[in-house]
Design an enzyme around this catalytic site. Structure first.
Site, mmCIF file in Angstrom:
data_model
loop_
_atom_site.group_PDB
_atom_site.id
_atom_site.type_symbol
_atom_site.label_atom_id
_atom_site.label_comp_id
_atom_site.label_asym_id
_atom_site.label_seq_id
_atom_site.Cartn_x
_atom_site.Cartn_y
_atom_site.Cartn_z
ATOM 1 N N HIS B 119 1.350 -1.728 -0.080
ATOM 2 C CA HIS B 119 -0.535 0.337 -0.460
ATOM 3 C C HIS B 119 0.735 1.183 -0.026
ATOM 4 O O HIS B 119 1.110 1.864 -0.735
ATOM 5 C CB HIS B 119 -1.098 -0.134 1.315
ATOM 6 C CG HIS B 119 -1.916 0.878 1.037
ATOM 7 N ND1 HIS B 119 -2.101 1.742 2.263
ATOM 8 C CD2 HIS B 119 -2.623 1.737 0.288
ATOM 9 C CE1 HIS B 119 -2.829 2.932 2.199
ATOM 10 N NE2 HIS B 119 -3.052 3.051 1.326
ATOM 11 N N CYS B 143 -0.193 1.104 9.933
ATOM 12 C CA CYS B 143 -0.686 1.979 9.064
ATOM 13 C C CYS B 143 -1.798 2.441 8.167
ATOM 14 O O CYS B 143 -2.496 3.014 9.293
ATOM 15 C CB CYS B 143 0.859 1.861 7.577
ATOM 16 S SG CYS B 143 2.400 2.270 7.914
ATOM 17 N N HIS B 144 -3.107 1.069 8.345
ATOM 18 C CA HIS B 144 -4.315 1.118 7.353
ATOM 19 C C HIS B 144 -4.217 -0.037 7.581
ATOM 20 O O HIS B 144 -5.780 -0.513 6.570
ATOM 21 C CB HIS B 144 -4.586 1.953 5.540
ATOM 22 C CG HIS B 144 -3.337 3.105 5.838
ATOM 23 N ND1 HIS B 144 -1.809 3.242 5.598
ATOM 24 C CD2 HIS B 144 -3.227 4.049 6.055
ATOM 25 C CE1 HIS B 144 -1.326 4.346 5.360
ATOM 26 N NE2 HIS B 144 -2.519 5.041 5.954
ATOM 27 N N GLY B 145 -4.131 -1.458 8.350
ATOM 28 C CA GLY B 145 -5.308 -2.165 8.528
ATOM 29 C C GLY B 145 -4.947 -3.605 7.109
ATOM 30 O O GLY B 145 -5.740 -4.220 6.617
ATOM 31 N N PRO B 158 -6.636 -2.182 2.096
ATOM 32 C CA PRO B 158 -6.096 -1.069 1.009
ATOM 33 C C PRO B 158 -5.067 -1.276 0.170
ATOM 34 O O PRO B 158 -5.406 -0.965 -0.727
ATOM 35 C CB PRO B 158 -6.138 0.005 1.855
ATOM 36 C CG PRO B 158 -5.667 -0.275 2.556
ATOM 37 C CD PRO B 158 -5.995 -1.422 3.535
#
Lengths: 516, 179, 252
Positions: B119, B143-145, B158
């Site tokens: 990502h 960080c963003h799962g 993501p």
């Protein structure tokens, strides 16, 4: 740079930009149609060549800085990494190394051109002074750049040159520590030199911009030294000089490439391939070749200037000043008159001259004897009476900076109405001698300071200063004024006619032989 | 820009000269530009470190180590039978970046991949025993799962791609060369 | 124009003269090298022999810290050969996971292993004289390779009034004729595999060439690029000169 009377461009994109920001109009005005004397010789290429070298140094320097590490532990090996591992690193580094030398060559020829053809004279004084400022900035930049590879010459060159400032009375030692950021040339010194070596070229660039701006206000000088006074004397800069400059530039780059590719270390010193070692000084410390003349002047002052010597010099200066510097001989002592010293005011100059002449001979004699032959009996006796005023070290530093200062003030010393040496037969000899003098200084600057070399350096230094302080004032007064041609156009025609006459004579001389 | 001196055939010869000069100028500028561009590419000493050898012998089943390769972390996991099983029973067509587990490993028990989330470049958790391993028994990027499975494939979150497998080869049974 | 050419000539004469300012010992005789001249290249066989001499003789005292084993591929060795050569040396690496330093065989990416851990140890082992690092020796001396060859073959019985202390030797080409290094080479000392003569002279030539390569490994690329650059500039100059002539011919 107003856009008052702008001519529209055909290309719509250029027109769109130019009507909002007239850069194209400016370029066309300054480098396109700019009226330029039509009689430049190849000496006039070197301004453009120097400009290209400056850009080349900036580009190679910025790329080298991407790989260089300014720390005493790794500086040397980071340069070697550039030479061995970085893609084309060897090329970029050798271009930069030799580029410095060739930048100086171009600038020295450019300066010679200015001297020979009187380009420094009214109304181009400021243009010239900006040029001298560029030279000074280049010297500072080159000096600090040479320190960065952190070889033996880097280290010891930095040590010797920074130590020059210790010659200054009282503040000297403080200034030197301030320069070093420590008690010897070391990591803080290397770091700040790197920072300044990166900064100064941009300052140079800015001053070059002013230099070119000033040039475009007055217009160029030319080999005849006569101002153009009509369209018959000039041609547009483009394409005539753009093409001529490019041709000259390519030839210059050719020689530069021969050095860069086939003898890249010929202008350097082998000791700089040994990593800096603060415990071992190389046998001969020599600066880069372009500093040798100043280095020779620095080392030429081997003697302390004592009181007598100084009095003698003042007397001699008085004679030179009264007889040469002042175009009109003053009736009374100018100093006394200016400062309204009543007693001296009434003493006529004439009366003082024999006194001063006697003083000059006497004091220069005794002072010189004390300074140059300290072992002689007489000198020893007089020594006590004549305290040392300027020690040799400080004297050398003053002389070195003085040599550049001479260039700064030259436009105000030379008051002869003609510019070009072409129409000044005496000046021509003097300025060519100065050029030879410069070569001699370069030569002795690279030799050990001993024996004959010292004497030659002293004689050459004496001529260097005499050129500015005695010869030029003398020429102001006494050089004959031959009639000048009425215009550049006429000058070119005369020259062509003379050339044709010469070749005709030559052919005629050949003819009878051919007939036999 | 104005050249009014013109003769009949002199003009074409002059144009040819100008064109040649312009061509030389272009070629010259181009060849000078290349060294200045290429100098920013990895240098020889940097490239010399672009391959590394790793000894796998000390890594127990279920353990993982992280080694540095070309300035990036490489995850080396000695997978358990359960992890291999999980990785191979997934319906590949349901994956965002469809790849079979077989395509991603040389030997089933050794999973080797670059541990940089596809990502935005964070380092996913899951190497250490106490780490969060995400919903699929693999890795989880904090960080963003993004959730990666036991084959390092993106399953949720993501990230657009699976964790990349670096070029590597077994030089012996217990030794690999990456790069 | 006359003035201009005279000026340029003066400048051209001055620059090399002033550049060759320093130096005092006997000038080493000029040798003909394979790499001499604008088109010269390194002789790979000589480089390999020179490396062998360095490895078996010089490297006992002289380091080459700027070289890596991978650089030896330039000498014509294969990747596997370089790996094998590197593998014969031991380097200290670490710390490992337990915080300990450990020894491992050298890799091609490692720098040449130095004979001494530091300069102080090197000096101590050599009667206080530091054997210089050889990576740049051929560029760090005037007339580099000629000088190295001359020194290696320049040992003689002491002449005249040269007074030698214990551990000093007489050499024609050293400043002051005194050198701390004992004559390092003798005939037959290194066994060559390619049948080249095993004499001091041959060893000296080979190791000098090797050291030149070590100091200037990019010389071949430099000269080849140089030839192209010069030819290009000559042609470009010719064209620009013609352009200028043509353009100016219209002026009166």
């Amino acid at each position: 740079m107003g856009s008052g009377n702008r001519q529209p461009f055909d290309n719509p994109v250029i027109e769109w930009v130019d009507s909002r920001l007239p850069v194209f109009t400016l370029m066309n005005k300054e480098y396109g149609v700019f009226p330029t004397p039509k009689n430049f010789n190849y000496f006039w290429n070197f301004g453009a060549i120097a400009m290209v070298m400056l850009i080349l140094m900036l580009v190679t320097g910025i790329t080298l800085a991407m790989h260089y590490a300014a720390h005493t532990d790794v500086a040397f090996s980071s340069v070697e990494r550039i030479m061995r591992d970085v893609n084309f690193g060897w090329l970029i580094r050798y271009m930069h190394m030799n580029g410095a030398s060739f930048f100086f060559i171009a600038v020295y020829i450019h300066i010679f051109r200015g001297l020979y053809y009187g380009s420094y004279k009214q109304p181009r004084e400021l243009l010239w002074m900006l040029g001298v400022l560029i030279l000074l900035l280049m010297m500072a930049t080159a000096f600090m750049g040479y320190v960065l590879p952190w070889g033996q010459m880097s280290f010891w060159g930095a040590t010797v040159i920074t130590n020059l400032f210790s010659a200054l009375p009282v503040v000297g030692p403080g200034i030197v520590e301030w320069l070093w950021g420590g008690f010897a040339v070391d990591n803080p010194t290397l770091n700040r030199f790197f920072s300044l070596h990166y900064l100064l070229p941009f300052v140079i660039f800015a001053v070059v911009f002013l230099h070119v701006w000033a040039l475009h206000v007055t217009g160029s000088n030319n080999p005849s030294g006569i101002e153009p006074n009509g369209p018959q004397d000039t041609i547009p800069f483009h394409p005539y000089y753009t093409m001529k400059d490019t041709a000259g530039l390519l030839l210059f780059l050719l020689i530069y490439c021969i050095f860069t590719f086939f003898m890249p270390n010929a202008l350097g010193h082998p000791d700089n391939y040994i990593e800096a070692n603060p415990l071992v000084t190389p046998a001969h410390i020599v600066p880069e070749w372009y500093f040798l003349p100043y280095y020779a002047i620095l080392r030429a002052v081997t003697f302390d200037t004592n009181l007598f010597l100084l009095i003698g010099l003042v007397c001699a200066a008085y004679l030179v000043a009264v007889n040469l510097w002042f175009t009109k001989k003053p009736e009374n002592c100018p100093v006394a008159t200016t400062f309204k010293i009543p007693v001296l005011q009434d003493i006529p100059m004439k009366a003082l001259e024999p006194l001063m002449a006697a003083g000059a001979v006497l004091f220069l004699g005794i002072g010189g004897m004390i300074a140059f032959m300290p072992d002689m009996g007489m000198a020893k006796m007089m020594d006590a009476a004549a305290p040392v005023l300027v020690e040799a070290k400080l004297g050398g530093v003053l002389a070195m900076f003085g040599s550049i200062a001479m260039l700064f003030v030259l436009p105000f010393i030379d008051r002869h109405p003609y510019r070009s040496a072409v129409f000044r037969p005496w000046f021509k000899v003097a300025v060519l001698l100065l050029t030879i003098d410069f070569f001699v200084l370069t030569y002795v600057g690279g030799k050990p300071a001993e024996g004959l070399y010292v004497l030659v350096a002293q004689a050459a230094t004496a001529y260097y200063f005499a050129f500015f302080l005695v010869i030029i004032p003398f020429l102001n007064k006494f050089e004959p004024r031959v009639p000048l041609p009425p215009s550049i156009h006429q000058y070119v025609l005369d020259k062509k006619a003379k050339k044709k006459q010469k070749s005709d004579d030559y052919m005629n001389a050949l003819k009878p032989e051919a007939a036999e | 820009m104005s050249m009014d001196e013109d003769t009949k055939d002199g003009g074409s010869r002059r144009d040819f000269l100008y064109l040649t000069a312009a061509a030389f100028g272009a070629v010259g500028t181009g060849s000078v530009a290349w060294p200045f561009i290429h100098q920013m590419n990895p240098a020889a000493d940097t490239k010399a470190l672009s391959t590394i050898e790793v000894d796998l012998a000390p890594i127990e089943q279920g353990q993982a180590i992280t080694v540095m390769w070309q300035g990036k972390p490489v995850f080396i996991r000695h997978r358990t039978a359960k992890e291999i099983e999980e990785a191979r029973t997934v319906d590949v067509s349901s994956l965002r970046d469809s790849q079979t587990d077989e395509e991603r490993v040389e030997k089933p028990e050794w999973l080797i991949m670059v541990g940089v989330c596809t990502h935005l470049g964070c380092i996913p958790l899951g190497q250490k025993t106490g780490d969060v391993k995400g919903d699929y028994d693999g890795w989880f990027c904090p960080c963003h799962g993004s959730h990666y499975d036991s084959s390092g494939r993106i399953r949720k979150g993501p990230a657009p791609k699976n964790l990349p497998v670096p070029p590597y080869a077994f030089v012996s049974d217990t030794k690999i060369k990456i790069g | 124009m006359k003035l201009f050419s005279a000026f340029c000539l003066g400048l051209a004469l001055m620059v090399p003269v002033s550049a060759m300012a320093a130096g005092d010992a006997e000038t080493p005789p000029k040798q003909q090298w394979h790499f001499s001249g604008p088109l010269g290249t390194y002789d790979r066989a000589a480089l390999q022999r020179g490396f062998q001499v360095y490895r078996q003789v010089c490297s006992a005292c002289h380091s080459m810290k700027l070289l890596s084993y991978r650089n030896l591929e330039d000498l014509g060795y294969s990747e596997a050969q370089v790996k094998a050569i590197a593998g014969e040396y031991t380097v200290t690496d670490g710390p490992n996971d337990e915080g300990e330093m450990f020894d491992r065989p050298a890799l091609p990416s490692d720098r040449f292993v130095s004979p001494y851990p530091n300069d102080a140890a090197a000096k101590y082992a050599n009667n206080g004289a530091l054997p210089p690092d050889m990576s740049l020796l051929a560029k760090a001396r005037k007339n580099g390779p000629d000088y190295i060859y001359a020194v290696l073959t320049g040992y003689e019985e002491p002449h005249g009034d040269t007074h030698l202390l214990p551990g000093q030797h007489y050499n024609k080409y050293m400043a002051g004729h005194v050198i701390a290094m004992a004559p390092p080479l003798s005939d037959g000392l290194v066994a060559y595999e390619d049948g080249s003569s095993t004499t001091v002279d041959q060893y000296s030539r080979d190791v000098s060439e090797f050291l030149m390569w070590a100091a200037e490994p990019k010389m071949e690329a430099r000269k080849q690029t140089g030839v192209k650059a010069i030819l290009f500039l000559l042609a470009f100059f010719g064209i620009m000169y013609a352009v200028k002539k043509k353009l100016w011919a219209g002026l009166h």
